[in-house]
Design a protein around this motif. Sequence first.
Motif, PDB file in Angstrom:
ATOM      1  N   LEU A   1      17.363  -7.066  -8.305  1.00  0.00           N
ATOM      2  CA  LEU A   1      17.090  -5.898  -7.489  1.00  0.00           C
ATOM      3  C   LEU A   1      15.594  -5.901  -7.161  1.00  0.00           C
ATOM      4  CD1 LEU A   1      18.084  -3.348  -6.135  1.00  0.00           C
ATOM      5  CD2 LEU A   1      17.926  -2.160  -8.338  1.00  0.00           C
ATOM      6  N   GLU A   2      15.267  -6.570  -6.048  1.00  0.00           N
ATOM      7  CA  GLU A   2      13.867  -6.833  -5.728  1.00  0.00           C
ATOM      8  C   GLU A   2      13.231  -5.638  -5.020  1.00  0.00           C
ATOM      9  OE1 GLU A   2      12.841 -10.720  -4.277  1.00  0.00           O
ATOM     10  OE2 GLU A   2      14.706 -11.577  -5.047  1.00  0.00           O
ATOM     11  N   LEU A   3      13.078  -4.561  -5.759  1.00  0.00           N
ATOM     12  CA  LEU A   3      12.419  -3.356  -5.271  1.00  0.00           C
ATOM     13  C   LEU A   3      11.073  -3.224  -5.971  1.00  0.00           C
ATOM     14  CD1 LEU A   3      15.430  -0.864  -5.380  1.00  0.00           C
ATOM     15  CD2 LEU A   3      14.522  -2.077  -3.375  1.00  0.00           C
ATOM     16  N   ASP A   4      10.053  -2.928  -5.214  1.00  0.00           N
ATOM     17  CA  ASP A   4       8.694  -2.816  -5.745  1.00  0.00           C
ATOM     18  C   ASP A   4       8.530  -1.481  -6.465  1.00  0.00           C
ATOM     19  OD1 ASP A   4       6.030  -2.774  -6.306  1.00  0.00           O
ATOM     20  OD2 ASP A   4       5.339  -3.045  -4.242  1.00  0.00           O
ATOM     21  N   CYS A   5       8.543  -1.544  -7.794  1.00  0.00           N
ATOM     22  CA  CYS A   5       8.341  -0.336  -8.592  1.00  0.00           C
ATOM     23  C   CYS A   5       6.886  -0.179  -9.010  1.00  0.00           C
ATOM     24  CB  CYS A   5       9.234  -0.375  -9.834  1.00  0.00           C
ATOM     25  SG  CYS A   5      10.994  -0.411  -9.445  1.00  0.00           S
ATOM     26  N   GLY A   6       6.062  -1.162  -8.672  1.00  0.00           N
ATOM     27  CA  GLY A   6       4.647  -1.100  -9.003  1.00  0.00           C
ATOM     28  C   GLY A   6       4.081  -2.492  -9.196  1.00  0.00           C
ATOM     29  N   GLN A   7       2.809  -2.655  -8.878  1.00  0.00           N
ATOM     30  CA  GLN A   7       2.133  -3.947  -8.985  1.00  0.00           C
ATOM     31  C   GLN A   7       1.171  -3.921 -10.164  1.00  0.00           C
ATOM     32  OE1 GLN A   7       2.741  -6.592  -7.012  1.00  0.00           O
ATOM     33  NE2 GLN A   7       4.183  -5.518  -5.662  1.00  0.00           N
ATOM     34  N   LEU A   8       1.337  -4.873 -11.083  1.00  0.00           N
ATOM     35  CA  LEU A   8       0.500  -4.908 -12.276  1.00  0.00           C
ATOM     36  C   LEU A   8      -0.925  -5.357 -11.985  1.00  0.00           C
ATOM     37  CD1 LEU A   8       3.139  -6.240 -14.804  1.00  0.00           C
ATOM     38  CD2 LEU A   8       2.039  -3.987 -14.825  1.00  0.00           C
ATOM     39  N   LYS A   9      -1.169  -5.849 -10.789  1.00  0.00           N
ATOM     40  CA  LYS A   9      -2.546  -6.146 -10.385  1.00  0.00           C
ATOM     41  C   LYS A   9      -3.275  -4.877  -9.957  1.00  0.00           C
ATOM     42  CE  LYS A   9      -1.532 -10.892  -8.877  1.00  0.00           C
ATOM     43  NZ  LYS A   9      -1.440 -11.824  -7.731  1.00  0.00           N
TER      44      LYS A   9
ATOM     45  N   GLN B   1       2.208   0.851 -18.325  1.00  0.00           N
ATOM     46  CA  GLN B   1       2.652   2.177 -18.752  1.00  0.00           C
ATOM     47  C   GLN B   1       2.795   3.124 -17.568  1.00  0.00           C
ATOM     48  OE1 GLN B   1       0.256   4.066 -21.752  1.00  0.00           O
ATOM     49  NE2 GLN B   1       1.665   5.769 -21.994  1.00  0.00           N
ATOM     50  N   GLU B   2       1.833   3.097 -16.660  1.00  0.00           N
ATOM     51  CA  GLU B   2       1.894   3.975 -15.488  1.00  0.00           C
ATOM     52  C   GLU B   2       3.136   3.688 -14.658  1.00  0.00           C
ATOM     53  OE1 GLU B   2      -0.800   5.198 -11.550  1.00  0.00           O
ATOM     54  OE2 GLU B   2      -1.555   3.731 -12.990  1.00  0.00           O
ATOM     55  N   ILE B   3       3.436   2.413 -14.476  1.00  0.00           N
ATOM     56  CA  ILE B   3       4.613   2.037 -13.693  1.00  0.00           C
ATOM     57  C   ILE B   3       5.899   2.442 -14.411  1.00  0.00           C
ATOM     58  CG2 ILE B   3       5.913   0.085 -12.750  1.00  0.00           C
ATOM     59  CD1 ILE B   3       3.146  -1.320 -12.383  1.00  0.00           C
ATOM     60  N   TRP B   4       5.996   2.111 -15.701  1.00  0.00           N
ATOM     61  CA  TRP B   4       7.219   2.389 -16.455  1.00  0.00           C
ATOM     62  C   TRP B   4       7.505   3.893 -16.521  1.00  0.00           C
ATOM     63  CZ3 TRP B   4      11.526   0.221 -17.748  1.00  0.00           C
ATOM     64  CH2 TRP B   4      12.327   0.781 -18.757  1.00  0.00           C
ATOM     65  N   GLU B   5       6.476   4.691 -16.698  1.00  0.00           N
ATOM     66  CA  GLU B   5       6.669   6.130 -16.852  1.00  0.00           C
ATOM     67  C   GLU B   5       6.878   6.843 -15.516  1.00  0.00           C
ATOM     68  OE1 GLU B   5       7.040   7.682 -19.627  1.00  0.00           O
ATOM     69  OE2 GLU B   5       6.414   6.144 -21.058  1.00  0.00           O
ATOM     70  N   ASN B   6       6.219   6.363 -14.445  1.00  0.00           N
ATOM     71  CA  ASN B   6       6.126   7.175 -13.235  1.00  0.00           C
ATOM     72  C   ASN B   6       6.784   6.607 -11.980  1.00  0.00           C
ATOM     73  OD1 ASN B   6       4.520   9.077 -14.666  1.00  0.00           O
ATOM     74  ND2 ASN B   6       2.724   7.772 -14.372  1.00  0.00           N
ATOM     75  N   SER B   7       7.296   5.378 -12.017  1.00  0.00           N
ATOM     76  CA  SER B   7       7.907   4.816 -10.815  1.00  0.00           C
ATOM     77  C   SER B   7       9.038   5.710 -10.302  1.00  0.00           C
ATOM     78  CB  SER B   7       8.481   3.422 -11.108  1.00  0.00           C
ATOM     79  OG  SER B   7       9.413   3.040 -10.111  1.00  0.00           O
ATOM     80  N   PRO B   8       8.993   6.144  -9.050  1.00  0.00           N
ATOM     81  CA  PRO B   8      10.081   6.968  -8.499  1.00  0.00           C
ATOM     82  C   PRO B   8      11.435   6.264  -8.567  1.00  0.00           C
ATOM     83  CG  PRO B   8       8.149   7.086  -7.084  1.00  0.00           C
ATOM     84  CD  PRO B   8       7.875   6.003  -8.091  1.00  0.00           C
ATOM     85  N   ILE B   9      11.453   4.946  -8.389  1.00  0.00           N
ATOM     86  CA  ILE B   9      12.723   4.205  -8.455  1.00  0.00           C
ATOM     87  C   ILE B   9      13.284   4.253  -9.864  1.00  0.00           C
ATOM     88  CG2 ILE B   9      13.789   1.922  -8.235  1.00  0.00           C
ATOM     89  CD1 ILE B   9      11.764   1.369  -5.962  1.00  0.00           C
ATOM     90  N   PHE B  10      12.438   4.018 -10.862  1.00  0.00           N
ATOM     91  CA  PHE B  10      12.904   4.103 -12.248  1.00  0.00           C
ATOM     92  C   PHE B  10      13.411   5.508 -12.558  1.00  0.00           C
ATOM     93  CE2 PHE B  10      10.029   0.438 -13.960  1.00  0.00           C
ATOM     94  CZ  PHE B  10      10.888  -0.478 -13.383  1.00  0.00           C
ATOM     95  N   GLN B  11      12.711   6.518 -12.076  1.00  0.00           N
ATOM     96  CA  GLN B  11      13.144   7.892 -12.330  1.00  0.00           C
ATOM     97  C   GLN B  11      14.486   8.175 -11.668  1.00  0.00           C
ATOM     98  OE1 GLN B  11       9.814  10.379 -11.191  1.00  0.00           O
ATOM     99  NE2 GLN B  11       8.640   9.837 -13.016  1.00  0.00           N
ATOM    100  N   ASP B  12      14.714   7.626 -10.483  1.00  0.00           N
ATOM    101  CA  ASP B  12      16.026   7.759  -9.833  1.00  0.00           C
ATOM    102  C   ASP B  12      17.122   7.125 -10.689  1.00  0.00           C
ATOM    103  OD1 ASP B  12      14.994   9.044  -7.628  1.00  0.00           O
ATOM    104  OD2 ASP B  12      15.118   7.307  -6.286  1.00  0.00           O
ATOM    105  N   LEU B  13      16.873   5.922 -11.175  1.00  0.00           N
ATOM    106  CA  LEU B  13      17.883   5.185 -11.932  1.00  0.00           C
ATOM    107  C   LEU B  13      18.218   5.870 -13.251  1.00  0.00           C
ATOM    108  CD1 LEU B  13      16.608   1.561 -11.250  1.00  0.00           C
ATOM    109  CD2 LEU B  13      18.693   2.596 -10.332  1.00  0.00           C
ATOM    110  N   ARG B  14      17.285   6.627 -13.777  1.00  0.00           N
ATOM    111  CA  ARG B  14      17.512   7.343 -15.038  1.00  0.00           C
ATOM    112  C   ARG B  14      18.260   8.655 -14.827  1.00  0.00           C
ATOM    113  NH1 ARG B  14      11.154   6.334 -16.457  1.00  0.00           N
ATOM    114  NH2 ARG B  14      11.352   4.081 -16.840  1.00  0.00           N
ATOM    115  N   ASN B  15      18.328   9.116 -13.596  1.00  0.00           N
ATOM    116  CA  ASN B  15      18.946  10.403 -13.282  1.00  0.00           C
ATOM    117  C   ASN B  15      20.377  10.183 -12.794  1.00  0.00           C
ATOM    118  OD1 ASN B  15      19.705  12.911 -12.402  1.00  0.00           O
ATOM    119  ND2 ASN B  15      17.847  13.306 -11.220  1.00  0.00           N
ATOM    120  N   LEU B  16      21.330  10.313 -13.702  1.00  0.00           N
ATOM    121  CA  LEU B  16      22.723  10.003 -13.367  1.00  0.00           C
ATOM    122  C   LEU B  16      23.312  10.966 -12.351  1.00  0.00           C
ATOM    123  CD1 LEU B  16      24.125   8.988 -16.872  1.00  0.00           C
ATOM    124  CD2 LEU B  16      23.096   7.547 -15.110  1.00  0.00           C
ATOM    125  N   SER B  17      22.693  12.129 -12.163  1.00  0.00           N
ATOM    126  CA  SER B  17      23.208  13.076 -11.176  1.00  0.00           C
ATOM    127  C   SER B  17      23.011  12.583  -9.750  1.00  0.00           C
ATOM    128  CB  SER B  17      22.523  14.441 -11.339  1.00  0.00           C
ATOM    129  OG  SER B  17      21.161  14.362 -10.942  1.00  0.00           O
TER     130      SER B  17
END
Length: 363
Positions: A293-301, A306-322
């Motif tokens: 799933l080649e979606l840009d959730c954040g660039q480590l450069k 931590q910022e990406i893992w905690e705050n990525s909107p895509i990750f937050q969507d995937l965690r929200n089963l609703s």
Amino acid sequence: MEKQNNRSWILPHTLRMIAWEVTRSCNLACRHCRASALRGPYEGELGTEKCMQIIDEIVSVGNPVIILTGGEPMLREDIYDLAAYGDKKGLRMVLATNGTLLTDANVERLIQSGIKRISVSIDGAGPESHDEFRGVKGAFAGTMRGIEAMKKVGMEFQINTTITKGNLSEITGIHELAHRLGAAAHHIFLLVPTGRGKEMADQEISPLQYEQTLNWFFETGLKCDMQLKATCAPHYYRIFYQRHGELKGSTGKIATNRSADVRSLHSMTRGCMGGSSFCFISHTGQVQPCGYLELDCGQLKEKSFQEIWENSPIFQDLRNLSLYKGKCGRCEFLRVCGGCRARAYEATGDYLAEEPYCIYEPG
């Protein structure tokens, strides 16, 4: 499993595993490769110092298993340094390789660097089918030599198999081969048509074959002394709960296969872990839900892990089963399955759409 109110579910996001594409270069040309990897070199790959910085950032978030993968990670000269640094930081470091570049000497060095297990891909029960799948004549023989090198020095290894129409008839033979070789585990992957794998879209097994294969895998796990795990096949976890519930009342079957059943339980995770307990780091430092799933959730450069893992909107969507749509959104097994988000995205352009290869109708 009882029906529950999926709408209130926000998945926890304890980080358990990261697949890190430390290089995109590869010595093979596998037909299903999500990265369409070739020998390279590829521009923008992260240097040693940056990789070690990222390991420090990962440790600040959790203590996940780190899978050093590619491409072919053995083409990266500093692979031993990266493994040793992660091991020093207390991470469980493992390696995913095609096996053809493993030798007695470098496997010993991998052990010294802290690698705890190596996964090797076998996609055919013999040389002809495996070599055709891998795109290089002699690949099977090379992989067998690599496995023998691991066995000589006591490196724990597992076999990974990507299932397609082309090798579906051989899956039992591949499983038996993994057992004969002494593998600690056999992990099956269901083809996701991304990267070079798009050219193999017609090689995806049908939804019915998908269901039949995962039921076979469950039944095999009841009498197998290897750890079995289904990856990119989230329906397996729905099937596990369905079938395990059916067997609970049959004390003869469960008692006879008690140890194998416990091993199956120990191998359980959620079906699609992307964004909730797993993520993928590309060779250039792009963080994604998974390699397919080649979606840009954040660039480590640009940002910390931590910022990406905690705050990525895509990750937050995937965690929200609703937010899940279609029959996935109303399925009583959503929490344990989740559907393949990469397959949903490839089919519809929406990573929250229903899994297109599931035949189950929610109760």
